[in-house]
Design an enzyme around this catalytic site. Structure first.
Site, short mmCIF file in Angstrom:
data_model
loop_
_atom_site.label_atom_id
_atom_site.label_comp_id
_atom_site.label_asym_id
_atom_site.label_seq_id
_atom_site.Cartn_x
_atom_site.Cartn_y
_atom_site.Cartn_z
N ASP A 50 0.82 -1.20 0.00
CA ASP A 50 0.00 0.00 0.00
C ASP A 50 0.86 1.26 0.00
O ASP A 50 0.49 2.27 -0.62
CB ASP A 50 -0.92 0.01 1.22
N GLY A 51 2.00 1.22 0.69
CA GLY A 51 2.89 2.37 0.70
C GLY A 51 3.40 2.71 -0.69
O GLY A 51 3.46 3.88 -1.07
N GLU A 123 -4.40 9.78 4.21
CA GLU A 123 -4.57 10.55 5.44
C GLU A 123 -3.58 11.70 5.51
O GLU A 123 -2.54 11.71 4.85
CB GLU A 123 -4.35 9.65 6.67
N ARG A 149 -5.60 20.29 22.81
CA ARG A 149 -4.22 20.17 23.27
C ARG A 149 -3.92 18.69 23.43
O ARG A 149 -4.66 17.95 24.08
CB ARG A 149 -3.99 20.89 24.60
N ASP A 151 -1.23 15.29 21.50
CA ASP A 151 -0.12 14.88 20.64
C ASP A 151 -0.33 15.29 19.19
O ASP A 151 0.64 15.45 18.44
CB ASP A 151 0.08 13.37 20.71
N THR A 162 -9.12 3.00 7.54
CA THR A 162 -8.71 1.68 8.02
C THR A 162 -7.27 1.67 8.51
O THR A 162 -6.79 0.63 8.97
CB THR A 162 -8.85 0.63 6.91
N ALA A 163 -6.58 2.80 8.43
CA ALA A 163 -5.15 2.85 8.77
C ALA A 163 -4.93 3.48 10.15
O ALA A 163 -5.46 3.01 11.15
CB ALA A 163 -4.40 3.60 7.68
#
Length: 267
Positions: A50-51, A123, A149, A151, A162-163
């Protein structure tokens, strides 16, 4: 119309080179043309996972006037790869017999600091690059929604749901619903900061603006991820996101729907 094929791969191994060479031979044996110029191709095929597929879409400009296909190197096909490298004959045979189906996947369009424009198929995420939290104000259609506030945040397309999004308890969204999902990464909720505390989904009629607070170097070097790529921008003040006007046309085999893949990968 004759099919002209461009092959994309970024892993340079002897095994992959041999497989790609075999695939190209089968392609030409069946009468298809090959090109080294992706702008002249009407079919773009990535070799990898997929990458690799996401990278192929980005490096060929998110074209809408061609078909994309993903060929996986492992038994795990993933969300974007419908074919396996050991099924070379089946891939071409499916094309000859017109058994290829095409799915249209929505994208997200965005800008950083109102200058750097981009599309994502999977994404977009923004996180602190140092061991401290980010403070961000979120606006929906120019109306203030919340002060966050924590991460960071991940904003996903339906296929991207789905990731990373799923790993932070976001919902899986059917790609027939063009939308973007906003999910929090470790938000802080107290008397000073209060967020929704759950993912929310925006329609194509909504625009999301994220303003990063300028406090004690808070926005010096945030980490920005776009699909499989990292974007390095110093002093990020504002990010604008909306459902993109581009759709990516992806080849699939029958009886292998988005939900078939979800079941295969997670159940």
């Amino acid at each position: 119309m004759a099919k002209t094929i461009f092959y994309f791969s970024y892993r340079k191994t002897e095994e992959l080179h041999a497989k790609a060479k075999e695939l190209k031979k089968i392609t030409t044996d069946y009468g298809y043309e090959l090109t080294d110029d992706y702008q002249k191709a009407n079919v773009i095929i990535s070799i990898g996972g997929d990458g690799a597929f996401l990278k192929s879409v980005r490096e060929t400009g998110f074209r809408q006037d061609c078909l994309y296909a993903g060929i996986a190197l492992t038994e795990q096909l993933g969300q974007y790869c419908d074919f396996h490298i050991n099924q070379l004959d089946e891939i071409i045979k499916a094309a000859i017999e017109d058994r290829w189906l095409v799915r249209r996947y929505p994208t997200i369009y965005g800008t950083v600091n109102n200058t750097k424009a981009f599309y994502v198929l999977n994404e977009f995420n923004i996180r602190s690059s140092i061991i401290r939290t980010l403070t961000m104000d979120l606006y929906i259609n120019d109306s203030h929604f919340e002060t966050f506030r924590g991460d960071g945040m991940v904003i996903s397309t339906p296929t991207g749901s789905t990731a990373y999004n799923k790993s932070v308890n976001g919902s899986i969204v059917d790609p027939l619903l063009p939308s973007m999902q906003v999910s929090e990464l470790a938000s802080i909720n107290n008397n000073k900061f209060r967020t929704l505390g759950s993912s929310f989904i925006l329609s194509p009629k909504r625009k999301l603006r994220i303003e990063i607070a300028s406090e004690e170097g808070n926005n010096e070097f945030p980490m920005i991820g776009m699909d499989s790529e990292a974007l390095s921008i110093q002093h990020v003040h504002e990010v604008n996101l909306e459902v993109g006007d581009r759709f990516i046309n992806i080849i699939k085999l029958p009886k292998n729907s988005f939900w078939d893949k979800v079941k295969r990968n997670f159940l």
